[in-house]
Design a protein around this motif. Structure first.
Motif, PDB file in Angstrom:
ATOM      1  N   ALA A  45       0.833  -1.206   0.000  1.00 22.51           N
ATOM      2  CA  ALA A  45       0.000   0.000   0.000  1.00 22.51           C
ATOM      3  C   ALA A  45       0.868   1.257   0.000  1.00 22.51           C
ATOM      4  CB  ALA A  45      -0.941  -0.011   1.203  1.00 22.51           C
ATOM      5  N   ASP A  46       1.969   1.246   0.751  1.00 19.26           N
ATOM      6  CA  ASP A  46       2.885   2.398   0.763  1.00 19.26           C
ATOM      7  C   ASP A  46       3.469   2.639  -0.632  1.00 19.26           C
ATOM      8  OD1 ASP A  46       2.494   2.907   3.451  1.00 19.26           O
ATOM      9  OD2 ASP A  46       4.346   1.921   4.097  1.00 19.26           O
ATOM     10  N   HIS A  47       3.853   1.558  -1.303  1.00 17.59           N
ATOM     11  CA  HIS A  47       4.390   1.694  -2.665  1.00 17.59           C
ATOM     12  C   HIS A  47       3.324   2.227  -3.617  1.00 17.59           C
ATOM     13  CE1 HIS A  47       8.340   0.056  -1.941  1.00 17.59           C
ATOM     14  NE2 HIS A  47       7.807  -0.967  -1.303  1.00 17.59           N
ATOM     15  N   ALA A  48       2.089   1.756  -3.457  1.00 22.10           N
ATOM     16  CA  ALA A  48       0.989   2.233  -4.307  1.00 22.10           C
ATOM     17  C   ALA A  48       0.736   3.718  -4.061  1.00 22.10           C
ATOM     18  CB  ALA A  48      -0.275   1.416  -4.044  1.00 22.10           C
ATOM     19  N   ASP A  49       0.789   4.138  -2.807  1.00 19.43           N
ATOM     20  CA  ASP A  49       0.606   5.556  -2.479  1.00 19.43           C
ATOM     21  C   ASP A  49       1.697   6.404  -3.134  1.00 19.43           C
ATOM     22  OD1 ASP A  49      -1.622   4.994  -0.927  1.00 19.43           O
ATOM     23  OD2 ASP A  49      -0.520   5.037   0.972  1.00 19.43           O
ATOM     24  N   ALA A  50       2.935   5.941  -3.047  1.00 21.03           N
ATOM     25  CA  ALA A  50       4.046   6.681  -3.667  1.00 21.03           C
ATOM     26  C   ALA A  50       3.877   6.735  -5.180  1.00 21.03           C
ATOM     27  CB  ALA A  50       5.377   6.041  -3.290  1.00 21.03           C
ATOM     28  N   LYS A  51       3.395   5.651  -5.760  1.00 22.96           N
ATOM     29  CA  LYS A  51       3.188   5.618  -7.212  1.00 22.96           C
ATOM     30  C   LYS A  51       2.123   6.636  -7.629  1.00 22.96           C
ATOM     31  CE  LYS A  51       2.221   2.405 -10.973  1.00 22.96           C
ATOM     32  NZ  LYS A  51       1.954   1.008 -11.329  1.00 22.96           N
ATOM     33  N   VAL A  52       1.043   6.712  -6.860  1.00 23.92           N
ATOM     34  CA  VAL A  52      -0.009   7.691  -7.156  1.00 23.92           C
ATOM     35  C   VAL A  52       0.542   9.105  -7.009  1.00 23.92           C
ATOM     36  CG1 VAL A  52      -2.193   8.659  -6.307  1.00 23.92           C
ATOM     37  CG2 VAL A  52      -1.959   6.187  -6.639  1.00 23.92           C
ATOM     38  N   LEU A  53       1.279   9.355  -5.939  1.00 27.40           N
ATOM     39  CA  LEU A  53       1.832  10.693  -5.740  1.00 27.40           C
ATOM     40  C   LEU A  53       2.843  11.024  -6.838  1.00 27.40           C
ATOM     41  CD1 LEU A  53       1.851  13.263  -4.091  1.00 27.40           C
ATOM     42  CD2 LEU A  53       3.573  12.221  -2.594  1.00 27.40           C
ATOM     43  N   ARG A  54       3.615  10.046  -7.264  1.00 26.78           N
ATOM     44  CA  ARG A  54       4.562  10.259  -8.374  1.00 26.78           C
ATOM     45  C   ARG A  54       3.808  10.702  -9.628  1.00 26.78           C
ATOM     46  NH1 ARG A  54       6.835   5.751  -8.022  1.00 26.78           N
ATOM     47  NH2 ARG A  54       8.692   6.353  -6.882  1.00 26.78           N
ATOM     48  N   ARG A  55       2.678  10.058  -9.904  1.00 25.22           N
ATOM     49  CA  ARG A  55       1.848  10.428 -11.064  1.00 25.22           C
ATOM     50  C   ARG A  55       1.327  11.853 -10.912  1.00 25.22           C
ATOM     51  NH1 ARG A  55      -3.373  10.736 -11.160  1.00 25.22           N
ATOM     52  NH2 ARG A  55      -3.685   9.309  -9.423  1.00 25.22           N
ATOM     53  N   VAL A  56       0.856  12.192  -9.718  1.00 26.53           N
ATOM     54  CA  VAL A  56       0.342  13.539  -9.450  1.00 26.53           C
ATOM     55  C   VAL A  56       1.441  14.573  -9.678  1.00 26.53           C
ATOM     56  CG1 VAL A  56      -0.529  15.086  -7.641  1.00 26.53           C
ATOM     57  CG2 VAL A  56      -1.470  12.772  -7.866  1.00 26.53           C
ATOM     58  N   LEU A  57       2.644  14.292  -9.178  1.00 26.94           N
ATOM     59  CA  LEU A  57       3.758  15.229  -9.346  1.00 26.94           C
ATOM     60  C   LEU A  57       4.125  15.388 -10.820  1.00 26.94           C
ATOM     61  CD1 LEU A  57       6.117  14.219  -6.389  1.00 26.94           C
ATOM     62  CD2 LEU A  57       4.384  16.004  -6.437  1.00 26.94           C
TER      63      LEU A  57
END
Length: 191
Positions: A45-57
């Motif tokens: 879940a932490d990796h998925a959160d970082a992936k979503v935030l990476r996309r947002v950035l």
């Protein structure tokens, strides 16, 4: 649309939801309330959160106050702050957050916490004293550059003196995250 409304309320909801769930997972992890399977799910879940935030950035740069509102901007900061498994991502997020601060679209204190976290994670002394290690023996400040000038640097960005900040963290950790394993080390943030 009023000035208080974020441009992307949908994105704001997603960031807040992810950060809220991540905080709940971290609290359980700190209390040693997760079995091996749950720990694996937690990391996923932490990796998925970082992936979503990476996309947002990538799509928006830093999701600041104008785009997502202050609460969701704080949520984005929290997700970046806890993406400790991806040092390159944290450093990139720090740069984008700094630009948002310079544009008046994010809090400088958030940038200082994230900047310090990237320094500590790379084995270098932190600048603003926002990071500690929480161990079974208590809360200890991670190494700081020029400790004698720390309170001046903290004051320059609106942070309380280090003694006050450390006491708040010690009280919060004692109340919320009792640690009973002497080998456990967790980074915590000083306000």
């Amino acid at each position: 649309m009023t000035a208080a409304e974020p441009l992307r309320p949908d994105l704001a909801r997603e960031l807040i939801d992810r950060a809220t769930k991540a905080a709940a997972r971290r609290a359980k992890r700190l209390r040693n309330q997760l079995d091996a399977v749950q720990l694996g799910q937690d990391r996923h879940a932490d990796h998925a959160d970082a992936k979503v935030l990476r996309r947002v950035l990538a799509e928006h740069d830093w999701p600041g106050h104008r785009l997502v509102g202050p609460e969701a901007a704080r949520a984005a900061w929290s997700l970046a702050l806890h993406a400790d498994d991806d040092a390159d991502f944290q450093r990139a997020a720090t740069i984008l957050l700094e630009r948002a601060v310079q544009g008046g679209d994010a809090r400088i204190q958030h940038w200082a916490h994230l900047y310090d976290r990237t320094l500590v994670n790379s084995g270098r002394p932190q600048e603003f004293g926002t990071q500690q290690a929480v161990t079974a023996t208590g809360v200890v400040l991670c190494p700081v550059r020029a400790l004698d000038a720390l309170d001046q640097r903290r004051a320059s960005i609106g942070l309380s003196p280090i003694a006050t900040g450390l006491e708040k963290v010690r009280l919060r950790c004692a109340r919320d995250h009792p640690v009973d394993d002497s080998s456990t080390v967790v980074l915590a943030a000083v306000a």
